[in-house]
Scaffold this active site. Structure first.
Site, PDB file in Angstrom:
ATOM      1  N   ASP A   1     -28.760 -10.457   1.017  1.00  0.00           N
ATOM      2  CA  ASP A   1     -29.316 -11.327  -0.013  1.00  0.00           C
ATOM      3  C   ASP A   1     -30.649 -11.874   0.500  1.00  0.00           C
ATOM      4  OD1 ASP A   1     -27.325 -11.388  -2.205  1.00  0.00           O
ATOM      5  OD2 ASP A   1     -25.994 -11.952  -0.563  1.00  0.00           O
TER       6      ASP A   1
ATOM      7  N   ASP B   1     -25.336  -6.378  -7.307  1.00  0.00           N
ATOM      8  CA  ASP B   1     -24.847  -7.768  -7.292  1.00  0.00           C
ATOM      9  C   ASP B   1     -25.513  -8.630  -8.356  1.00  0.00           C
ATOM     10  OD1 ASP B   1     -23.303  -9.833  -6.299  1.00  0.00           O
ATOM     11  OD2 ASP B   1     -24.751 -10.427  -4.773  1.00  0.00           O
TER      12      ASP B   1
ATOM     13  N   HIS C   1     -31.708 -12.067  -6.961  1.00  0.00           N
ATOM     14  CA  HIS C   1     -30.522 -12.404  -7.768  1.00  0.00           C
ATOM     15  C   HIS C   1     -29.733 -13.636  -7.335  1.00  0.00           C
ATOM     16  CE1 HIS C   1     -28.541  -9.418  -4.931  1.00  0.00           C
ATOM     17  NE2 HIS C   1     -27.712 -10.434  -4.856  1.00  0.00           N
TER      18      HIS C   1
HETATM   19 ZN   LIG Z   1     -26.145 -10.483  -3.458  1.00  0.00          ZN
END
Ligand SMILES: [Zn+2]
Length: 1146
Positions: free
Chosen positions: A298, A408, A624
């Site tokens: 991430d 995701d 995201h």
């Molecule tokens: Zn993610």
């Protein structure tokens, strides 16, 4: 010895007559439970765990440690760190607080008798994340400390160093874990900012490699026992073999390890281990489960961007290292931004990664800048995610990606398939819909057909995760959970620890070899294959399904039935995103024109690098967990800084470009009023391609007092209101008086609680603080059902767990209408009428000004006026959701919401659970409820959450989650929305146009009188004619133009789209002062495609036109090749170009 429960296992020549034994009834579950005692636990001092290490040394004569702690939250480079003064340190010392970085110099002395062992390791566990470097700064591998399943603390000492007996290296440890530093282990709790980590291990060890291999054997067998459905031959065999291994093993007899491993061959096959990676070349020919290593990092979430940069370097160095030992291992990673960070911050590691990319082991995937949210970015921004991503991959590695990769993202827009195809990709991988909390998505492999009919081949791994652990269970689930086995029998196994976990562990690769060895002899598990790419997988699917023809289709958006609060959480980020997207559109438009405006500034250069930098910041913040508002507070400090930079740099670029086009003009803003002493004119640049009228506020102080005669109305505080018009075929709006077709506005009040805003088209009544009437004056139609009222409303907002992410269906059950209070009239007409309300709610202050202007929403004939709501909120509520709602006397089963390059319709009812799930949805600039003959839209300039349940249309304004950011949305907010009634259904309306204009204010500027003659002639450079459903969205310079060289070909790139969902034949008119030589349709990457004909018009303009055919929601990119010398804008006319084709009428 392999007897079980007293079985007499000796070979008997014949079936005996007598049987003196006790007999046996195997108690299977007790044997199965026994397997849990072979490693760790109660018996760790005598079971297999007790012999995993042959030697362990941690004294100072063998391991010398020195440390330097970087001050504050600084993150010095390797070189900077090496210049510092280090001091001695030891195991057990503790380091912190959270997010700090610590550098270690480590010297190990290796006893010479250790040369006899297969492997020597350095085990370093700082309890947090770390990276090992060579002494000259080359990253070697990452460390994930602590004792979770993702633990990775071993560094293998190279053989040469073992022979030399010594080695020095450098370690950087960082005081955060895989998931940041949450309190009490609750993943989404806000970070503990004062956490200290102690150095648990800094040991030189000799692992007993054969014991480790036995452990992996045993663990695979145990997984088979626990996973393969009971009472199959394989499951029983795995259990008897695992049990046999326990019977064979004796801690005191080292040779029992070899015997035990031999027993495991009954399941894995004889001699399987010596075959190494070649095990994948045996057995079934058709692979069903395609294993690919991955690390989902991430880009920011429970940690800020700067920590991600370290996570990338740690994870990827680890994978490059792992590839050396496991030749079958392939690793895929997306997000060009992460590659770029590596290139900038870790150049030696970038070179190692590049080598592996070129050798085909490390696979860039996704083709996008980051794994972006796909609900909220504008159409152009989604396009740029792919454009910037693909261009980066191509420029660095000579190759574009084939597969888009958003595993995701919180829902996937139906605009994506077309954009993916236009970005030169055809495959798509995702996964998140397995998180749906209402309906199970029915497909695993399918054709995903977008809003315009374009398709991509989509795979949602049946394993239901992109961080699989490569267990037998994962491999098995790839088939047992596959939802389209009738049309396709294969699946992707995307395995490896994400975030700080560093991707696949060697134990996963070991496990997969054993699983494959098992399937080479048994049919009860699907065969797994390694050494291939994601692209190979999709190509195989395409081949085996007749190019997708036998796959099911899914049409339209992939709506995620979860995380619906993310359209609203963190209002400042939503606002930053929308404003930046529009600013950059305007910057590109104006700088493109300025780059050709040779009459004014010969040395003006298109600021390509600066525009790219701005875009990269906007694209980064669309990650995201950033744009959705689901990251920790630290992330938003960084994101807001990036938006502030984009605003500042974008404005400077605009000003320079305006200076080139409108010399000596300055923006009409407070700090410029003193500079407007000379007589001049007010003009406004319209960066949209729609004619328009706007009411503009003009301060009447300082030099601007000269504009007294231009304003039609003056408010009590001395602000003037002017009416500006940008007529058809011009780019500049000028002040006008009230027209005959204007609709002077008025406001009526009884002085206390009844207010009416009215003109000759519409009327709004507020009574008792609620909107009790919305009335179409021309049609004499009331739009609010009797007894109902609109206005602000509060819902209790307590999601079941994912706080910043989720607004749950039950929030609708606790609704509290708010009343506009303390209302006063703040503008009385004739150009603008406004009433303002300011009131307290809880700890918050809410101010809203409601205005009606004397003009229609757009210049479309019949367009109604709209009511704008400008809000100023000081928000201090938590777990409460502020919305605005309008109950409407309109009936329709569907409401319409803008999405990227088009719209999406969603049900207003709850017929099925699929309909019920869409109780909160994402929209961009408008949401509309229409029936035959009439409709009402809500327009938004920075909000993305909407709903229409029954006849109640709502826009979501503010939430107040407390995790993972305890302070989410606390403080000041400014935002606007509008209520726009329209005669005719949405499809006949001007709603998309009004939404566009509502988001794109005019740029009002003062021009001294000498600049005036120029203005009269500023023609619109491009215009779309003959198709009101085609919008010209983007004007920019070509990405491949060489801005350093004056003679290289110059190009202008235009992006248009069909906005209503139907066909169109549009004429793109190009002003004759632009010397177009050739025109092409291209994809998003500007690869030249079909050549377009430049038709000459027969009217007096001599403007060439291009005819463009569109189907519904089609996006078209047109590249215009311009004569090399540039053109004078707009005074000098140009010669006709030979290549134009003359016809009577195009
Ligand atoms: Zn993610």
């Amino acid at each position: 010895m392999s007897c079980q429960h007293g079985h007499r296992a000796q070979q008997q020549a014949e079936y005996p007559v007598q049987n003196p034994g006790p007999g046996a009834k195997w108690i299977k579950h007790l044997t199965q439970n026994r397997l849990g005692t072979f490693t760790g636990g109660h018996f760790a001092d005598v079971n297999l765990t007790s012999i995993l290490f042959t030697h362990r040394l941690d004294d100072e004569s063998h391991v010398k440690l020195q440390v330097w702690s970087a001050p504050g939250l600084t993150k010095p480079s390797f070189e900077e760190a090496m210049k510092q003064k280090f001091k001695p340190a030891k195991k057990g010392d503790s380091f912190g607080p959270s997010w700090t970085n610590h550098w270690w110099k480590v010297s190990v002395s290796i006893p010479s008798y250790w040369q006899q062992y297969e492997r020597v390791q350095f085990e370093f566990d700082p309890g947090c994340e770390a990276m090992i470097y060579t002494t000259d700064g080359v990253p070697l591998q990452g460390i994930t400390g602590g004792f979770g399943g993702d633990r990775r603390v071993d560094y293998i000492i190279p053989q040469e160093a073992v022979e030399k007996g010594k080695m020095d290296f450098v370690i950087e440890s960082s005081c955060n874990g895989m998931f940041g530093v949450p309190w009490n282990g609750d993943t989404i709790a806000p970070p503990d900012m004062n956490r200290y980590f102690s150095l648990a291990s800094a040991d030189l060890v000799v692992p007993n490699q054969e014991a480790w291999r036995l452990m992996w054997d045993f663990s695979t067998l145990r997984e088979i026992v626990d996973t393969v459905p009971g009472n199959t031959p394989l499951q029983n065999q795995a259990l008897t073999v695992a049990n046999e291994i326990m019977n064979i093993f004796d801690k005191g007899e080292p040779n029992t390890i070899e015997k035990a491993r031999k027993a495991a061959e009954k399941v894995f096959g004889e001699g399987w281990d010596e075959k190494g990676e070649k095990i994948y070349e045996e057995g079934p020919e058709r692979p069903l489960v395609w294993g690919i290593g991955h690390c989902h990092i991430d880009t920011a979430w429970l940690w800020p961007y700067r920590v991600t940069q370290q996570k990338v370097a740690r994870s990827w160095s680890t994978q490059v290292d792992l590839m050396e030992r496991y030749p079958e291992h392939r690793f895929t990673c997306s997000q060009a931004q992460q590659y770029k960070w590596l290139e900038q911050l870790y150049p030696p590691l970038f070179e190692r990664v590049k080598e592996k990319i070129l050798s085909g082991q490390f696979h860039p995937v996704g083709g996008s800048w980051v794994e972006n949210d796909s609900n909220m970015p504008s159409g152009e921004a989604l396009a740029r995610q792919f454009i910037y991503g693909q261009r980066y991959f191509q420029s660095r590695f000579g190759k574009r990606c084939d597969t888009a990769w958003l595993p995701d993202s919180f829902g996937l827009s139906g605009a994506l398939p077309q954009l993916i195809r236009l970005a030169d990709m055809k495959y798509f991988f995702t996964q998140k819909l397995s998180w749906n909390n209402i309906n199970t998505f029915p497909h695993s492999t399918f054709n995903w057909v977008g809003i315009d009919g374009s398709q991509v081949m989509c795979h949602m791994t049946p394993v239901d995760t992109y961080t699989a652990q490569a267990t037998v269970g994962d491999v098995n689930k790839a088939l047992t959970n596959h939802k389209n086995l009738e049309s396709n029998d294969s699946a992707l196994l995307v395995f490896g620890n994400g975030d700080g976990g560093g991707g696949p562990l060697s134990k996963m690769l070991e496990n997969l070899r054993r699983i494959r060895a098992t399937t080479n002899n048994h049919r009860e598990l699907p065969p797994v294959v390694m050494g291939r790419s994601v692209e190979d997988f999709f190509e195989d699917v395409a081949k085996s399904t007749n190019q997708g023809q036998t796959l099911p289709n899914w049409h339209g958006e992939l709506y995620l039935e979860f995380h619906r609060g993310t359209y609203t959480s963190h209002g400042s980020i939503k606002r930053g995103n929308r404003k930046s997207e529009i600013l950059l559109r305007d910057v590109e438009h104006v700088t493109t024109l300025a780059s050709f405006a040779t009459f004014a500034h010969k040395d003006y250069n298109y600021p390509k690098d600066k525009i790219d930098t701005c875009w990269e910041k906007v694209l980064l913040n669309q990650f995201h967990d950033v744009l959705p508002g689901s990251a920790i507070g630290m992330v938003y400090e960084d994101a807001e800084k990036l938006y502030a930079e984009v605003a500042k740099d974008g404005k400077a670029l605009l000003d320079e470009a305006f200076e080139a086009i409108l010399p000596h003009s300055i923006p009409l803003i407070a700090e410029n009023l003193a500079k407007m002493r000379a007589p001049g004119e007010l003009v406004a640049v319209n960066t949209t391609f729609f004619p328009r009228r706007d009411v503009v506020k003009v301060p009447l102080t300082g030099g601007a007092s000269q504009f007294q005669s231009r304003v039609i109305q003056t408010s009590r505080d001395g602000t003037g209101y002017a009416l500006m018009e940008c007529a058809e075929k011009t780019s500049v709006a000028v002040c006008k008086g009230l027209y005959a077709d204007s609709r002077p506005v008025s406001v009526f009040t009884n002085g206390s609680d009844h207010f009416v805003l009215r003109n000759s088209s519409v009327q709004l009544t507020i009574s008792g603080g609620r909107i009790t009437s919305l009335y179409d004056v021309q049609l004499e139609r009331e739009l609010i059902p009797k007894g109902e009222s609109g206005g602000l409303v509060i819902f209790e907002d307590r999601p079941n767990y994912w706080d910043a992410w989720d607004v749950e269906i039950h929030h609708l059950e606790k609704r509290k209408p708010l009343e506009f209070a303390n209302i006063s009239v703040t503008a009385e007409g004739p150009l603008r009428a406004s009433i303002s309300s300011e009131f307290r709610y809880g700890q918050s202050t809410i101010s809203v000004t409601i205005s009606l202007d004397a003009i229609a929403a757009t210049t479309k004939p019949g367009s109604r006026s709209m009511f704008t709501f400008d809000a100023d909120v000081d928000w201090h509520q938590r777990h409460e959701f502020l919305k605005f709602e309008m109950p409407l006397d309109i009936h329709s089963d569907n409401a319409t919401y803008e999405t990227q390059f088009g719209y999406v319709q969603r049900p207003t009812h709850k017929n099925t659970t699929w309909d019920s799930a869409k109780f909160e949805v994402c929209g961009h600039k408008y949401a509309d409820l229409s029936e035959f003959g009439y409709g009402v839209a809500l327009l938004s300039e920075s909000k993305y959450g909407f709903s229409c349940l029954g006849n109640v249309l709502r826009i979501s304004l503010l939430r107040g989650a407390t995790a993972p950011d305890a302070e989410q949305d606390q403080g000041k907010h400014e935002f606007s929305w509008a209520v726009m009634p329209h005669a005719g259904h949405f499809l006949e309306s001007d709603v998309p146009l009004a939404g566009y204009l509502f988001n794109s204010p005019l740029y009002v500027r003062y021009v001294p009188r000498e600049g005036r003659p120029l203005l009269e002639k500023i023609k619109v450079p491009f215009a779309v004619e003959g198709a009101r459903n085609v919008f010209l969205e983007t004007i920019k310079r070509g990405d491949d133009d060489d801005f350093a060289s004056a003679d290289s070909p110059k190009t202008i790139v235009l992006r248009l789209y069909e906005a209503f969902g139907g066909h169109a034949k549009a004429k793109l008119r190009i002003a004759s002062f632009i010397p177009v030589k050739e025109a092409y349709v291209t994809n998003l990457l500007e690869d030249a495609g079909e050549k377009l004909t430049l038709w000459s018009t027969t009217d007096s303009t001599a403007d060439p036109v291009i005819i463009l055919d569109f189907h519904g929601f089609e996006v078209k990119t047109v590249k215009l090749v311009i004569g090399s010398g540039g053109f004078a804008l707009p005074l000098q006319s140009v010669e006709k170009v030979e290549s134009w084709v003359n016809v009577e009428k195009p």
